[in-house]
Structure formats: structure tokens, C-alpha cells
Design a protein around this motif. Structure first.
Motif, short mmCIF file in Angstrom:
data_model
loop_
_atom_site.label_atom_id
_atom_site.label_comp_id
_atom_site.label_asym_id
_atom_site.label_seq_id
_atom_site.Cartn_x
_atom_site.Cartn_y
_atom_site.Cartn_z
N GLN A 119 5.46 15.67 -13.76
CA GLN A 119 6.58 14.73 -13.80
C GLN A 119 6.87 14.15 -12.42
O GLN A 119 7.15 12.96 -12.27
N LEU A 120 6.79 15.01 -11.40
CA LEU A 120 7.06 14.52 -10.04
C LEU A 120 5.98 13.55 -9.58
O LEU A 120 6.29 12.54 -8.92
N GLN A 121 4.71 13.81 -9.92
CA GLN A 121 3.65 12.87 -9.56
C GLN A 121 3.89 11.53 -10.24
O GLN A 121 3.69 10.46 -9.64
N ARG A 122 4.32 11.54 -11.49
CA ARG A 122 4.58 10.29 -12.20
C ARG A 122 5.78 9.56 -11.62
O ARG A 122 5.80 8.33 -11.58
N LEU A 123 6.77 10.32 -11.17
CA LEU A 123 7.90 9.69 -10.48
C LEU A 123 7.44 8.95 -9.24
O LEU A 123 7.90 7.83 -8.95
N LEU A 124 6.52 9.55 -8.50
CA LEU A 124 6.02 8.92 -7.28
C LEU A 124 5.19 7.67 -7.62
O LEU A 124 5.24 6.67 -6.89
N ILE A 125 4.43 7.72 -8.70
CA ILE A 125 3.69 6.53 -9.13
C ILE A 125 4.66 5.44 -9.57
O ILE A 125 4.48 4.26 -9.26
N ALA A 126 5.72 5.82 -10.29
CA ALA A 126 6.73 4.85 -10.70
C ALA A 126 7.40 4.22 -9.49
O ALA A 126 7.67 3.00 -9.48
N ASP A 156 5.38 -3.22 -6.60
CA ASP A 156 4.30 -4.12 -7.01
C ASP A 156 3.14 -4.04 -6.03
O ASP A 156 2.63 -5.04 -5.52
N ILE A 157 2.70 -2.80 -5.75
CA ILE A 157 1.66 -2.57 -4.74
C ILE A 157 0.30 -3.06 -5.22
O ILE A 157 0.07 -3.26 -6.41
N LYS A 158 -0.61 -3.23 -4.25
CA LYS A 158 -1.97 -3.64 -4.56
C LYS A 158 -2.95 -2.48 -4.46
O LYS A 158 -4.01 -2.51 -5.09
N LEU A 159 -2.63 -1.48 -3.62
CA LEU A 159 -3.54 -0.36 -3.39
C LEU A 159 -2.77 0.95 -3.41
O LEU A 159 -1.74 1.09 -2.75
N LEU A 160 -3.30 1.92 -4.16
CA LEU A 160 -2.74 3.26 -4.19
C LEU A 160 -3.76 4.23 -3.62
O LEU A 160 -4.91 4.28 -4.08
N VAL A 161 -3.36 4.98 -2.59
CA VAL A 161 -4.20 6.04 -2.03
C VAL A 161 -3.76 7.34 -2.66
O VAL A 161 -2.66 7.84 -2.40
N ALA A 162 -4.59 7.88 -3.55
CA ALA A 162 -4.25 9.08 -4.32
C ALA A 162 -5.05 10.25 -3.76
O ALA A 162 -6.24 10.40 -4.03
N ASP A 163 -4.40 11.09 -2.97
CA ASP A 163 -5.07 12.17 -2.25
C ASP A 163 -4.88 13.49 -2.99
O ASP A 163 -3.83 14.13 -2.90
N GLU A 164 -5.92 13.91 -3.73
CA GLU A 164 -5.90 15.18 -4.45
C GLU A 164 -4.67 15.31 -5.35
O GLU A 164 -4.07 16.39 -5.47
N VAL A 195 0.85 -1.19 0.00
CA VAL A 195 0.00 0.00 0.00
C VAL A 195 0.89 1.24 0.00
O VAL A 195 1.78 1.37 0.83
N GLN A 196 0.61 2.16 -0.94
CA GLN A 196 1.37 3.40 -1.02
C GLN A 196 0.41 4.57 -1.18
O GLN A 196 -0.73 4.41 -1.64
N GLY A 197 0.88 5.75 -0.81
CA GLY A 197 0.07 6.96 -0.94
C GLY A 197 0.80 8.02 -1.73
O GLY A 197 2.03 8.11 -1.70
N ILE A 198 0.03 8.81 -2.48
CA ILE A 198 0.56 9.97 -3.19
C ILE A 198 -0.33 11.15 -2.81
O ILE A 198 -1.55 11.04 -2.80
N PHE A 199 0.32 12.30 -2.53
CA PHE A 199 -0.42 13.42 -1.96
C PHE A 199 -0.50 14.60 -2.92
O PHE A 199 0.06 14.61 -4.01
N GLN A 200 -1.22 15.61 -2.45
CA GLN A 200 -1.59 16.76 -3.28
C GLN A 200 -0.37 17.50 -3.83
O GLN A 200 -0.32 17.82 -5.02
N ASP A 201 0.59 17.80 -2.98
CA ASP A 201 1.74 18.60 -3.39
C ASP A 201 2.93 17.68 -3.64
O ASP A 201 3.58 17.22 -2.70
N PRO A 202 3.26 17.37 -4.90
CA PRO A 202 4.35 16.44 -5.16
C PRO A 202 5.70 16.96 -4.69
O PRO A 202 6.59 16.18 -4.33
N PHE A 203 5.87 18.29 -4.65
CA PHE A 203 7.16 18.86 -4.26
C PHE A 203 7.48 18.54 -2.79
O PHE A 203 8.64 18.43 -2.41
N SER A 204 6.43 18.39 -1.96
CA SER A 204 6.66 18.11 -0.55
C SER A 204 7.18 16.70 -0.31
O SER A 204 7.66 16.39 0.78
#
Length: 291
Positions: free
Chosen positions: A149-156, A162-170, A82-91
Motif C-alpha cells: 500500500q505504501l509503495q502504491r501511495l508513492l506511485i500515486a 504527471d511525471i515522464k520517468l520513474l526510477v524504481a529501485d528494488e 522525474v521521480q524515484g521510489i526506493f526499496q523500503d517504502p517505510f523510509s
């Protein structure tokens, strides 16, 4: 896969923490494998708090959150799935390190025995999976890359586990319109590959784009929940209808606020939690403060 049962989160307030405020109240829903669920509500509705509890960043006050039948436990093995990606990719990036350091940290924590050339090949493959050119992003500092680009880096980075769940917050709120669609299309592609996504947003138009089911939050509680086409095509709760009426439409003037009609919750015999108005379509009481 992911299940929330009657989850409540209270925060202590006041000079000595003598009072508390409930940010989330009795929330229950689930995300099944390969499904995208939109969690929608205005600012302060408790969306991000739910995301942080799922990621183990905030403890649950009462109720339970389970993943694959086991209680959520923040730690290395949980974050492998399980991984999370947040609103501000720079943070999410340290400005003094190059952006590809996030991949080095993944290797050190999860794949220390993988040879360097093999790891480099895996990183390049994950970058191409998110439609990034490795030569254009690797070795760059965060300020040299765009938010998309930074958001895509975090998704990569998440794909390397090989996660099963992505929590994508804004995750699209700070991106321009064209880049938003690119990121959403990427999530749709990952869904086809079996990834589950909890897509947290206040933007109704984006929430309908790729989600099979939608959960509408109002002041920390679920107001309505069901298949996306039903929630938005035939909204049952006055709050959902108010949200829809607030979406700007070209060549049309905004209507007045939708009046509160007969409470479908009581009409369907609801006595606690949510009432099932139609198969799979649930609604809460319209009078949240008094019911």
C-alpha cells in the motif's frame, strides 16, 4: 529522453579521503519515452548509485546524464518530471505523520493555487489509478498500512506530478510474491499510458517481466545490453550466463558455473566500451580485470 554517456562515479575512502573507489565506470545507455528498461546486477554492482545520480542525489564524477537533452539538475522543476521510489517504502514516510501528508507536500510545493476540493478529487483519482481505496488509506499512519500500500501511495504521488520517468529501485524486494506482481502489473499499465520506467533490480525473473531492454551491470560496468528477449534468450557474456544459471529451477539441480568461453567482445572486434555482437545487442569484454 534519459541518456547516460560514459558516466563514472568515484567515492573517497580512507581516514582522510586520500583514496577513491569507482562504484560506476563508464556506463552509457538511454531510456526512450514509454519504455521500461531493467538495470540488473548483483549487490554492489552500482545499480542504486546510478539511480541516485539520475535523481540528482549523487553528483557524477565524470561523463554526463541528460534528460530531454538538458543536464540533470536536482530541483523542483526536474522532480516535476522525474521521480524515484526506493526499496523500503517505510523510509519514505515520517512515522509521526499520517501517510497522506505526502500529497499535502506535493500540493504545497507544486499546486498551491489549486482549490481544496479540486485537489482532493485529484488525489482520489490518483489513488484509484493505483488500485487503492481512498477510504482505506487516507488518514492512516504508515505503520497501519502494508508495504504494498505504501509503495502504491508513492506511485500515486508521482502520478499527481504527471511525471515522464520513474526510477524504481528494488521497489518489490520487500513485498510478498502476490503483491510484487500487482505492483509490476501497475507499472505495465503506466507504461501503456506513456510513462518511462528504469526498473532497478537484482531479481532476473522480475527484470524480464515487463522490460523491453535490459542492461546487465558487473562491478560498476555494463557487461551486456540489448533487447530483453535477446539478453536472456541468447546471453553473450559469461557473467550474464552465470546469473541465469544461478536462478533456481523447479525439479532441476543447479549446473556448475558456466565456463568462460571465447570472448565475443574481441571476436566482434571490440576495442573499447561495448562491441555490438548483433543489431542492438552489446557485450563487454569477458576479462574485465585485464582488458
Amino acid at each position: 529522453m534519459l541518456r547516460l554517456d560514459d558516466v563514472t562515479k568515484e567515492f573517497r575512502i580512507g581516514a582522510f579521503g586520500g583514496k577513491s573507489v569507482a562504484a560506476v565506470r563508464g556506463v552509457s545507455f538511454e531510456v526512450v519515452p514509454g519504455e521500461v528498461v531493467s538495470l540488473i546486477g548483483e549487490s554492489g554492482s552500482g545499480k542504486s548509485t546510478i539511480g541516485r545520480m539520475i535523481l540528482g542525489l549523487n553528483p557524477v564524477t565524470s561523463g554526463s546524464i541528460t534528460f530531454d537533452g538538458l543536464p540533470v539538475r536536482a530541483g523542483k522543476e526536474y522532480y516535476r518530471r522525474v521521480q524515484g521510489i526506493f526499496q523500503d517504502p517505510f523510509s519514505s514516510f515520517n512515522p509521526v505523520f499520517k501517510a497522506d501528508r505526502v500529497f499535502t507536500m506535493i500540493k504545497e510545493a507544486y499546486y498551491p493555487s489549486v482549490p481544496g476540493p479540486e485537489w482532493a478529487a485529484k488525489v482520489e483519482e490518483s489513488l484509484r489509478d493505483v488500485r487503492l481505496n481512498p477510504g482505506q488509506v487516507l488518514g492512516k499512519y504508515p505503520h497501519q498500512l502494508s508495504g504494498g500500500q505504501l509503495q502504491r501511495l508513492l506511485i500515486a504521488r508521482a502520478l499527481l506530478l504527471d511525471i515522464k520517468l520513474l526510477v524504481a529501485d528494488e521497489i518489490t524486494s520487500m513485498l510478498d510474491a502476490s503483491t510484487r506482481i500487482d505492483v509490476l502489473n501497475l507499472l505495465a499499465e503506466l507504461k501503456v499510458r506513456g510513462l518511462s520506467v528504469l526498473y532497478i533490480t537484482h531479481d532476473l525473473s522480475l527484470g524480464t517481466y515487463l522490460a523491453e531492454r535490459t542492461v546487465v551491470l558487473r562491478r560498476g560496468s555494463v557487461a551486456e545490453m540489448g533487447p530483453t528477449e535477446r539478453v536472456f534468450g541468447d546471453p553473450l557474456h559469461p557473467y550474464t550466463r552465470e546469473l541465469l544459471s544461478a536462478v533456481p529451477r523447479l525439479h532441476e539441480t543447479w549446473d556448475d558455473a558456466v565456463p568462460v568461453e571465447t570472448c565475443l567482445y574481441h571476436l566482434k572486434g571490440g576495442t573499447g566500451g561495448l562491441a555490438e555482437a548483433d543489431p542492438g545487442h552489446f557485450v563487454a569484454c569477458a576479462q574485465l580485470e585485464t582488458c
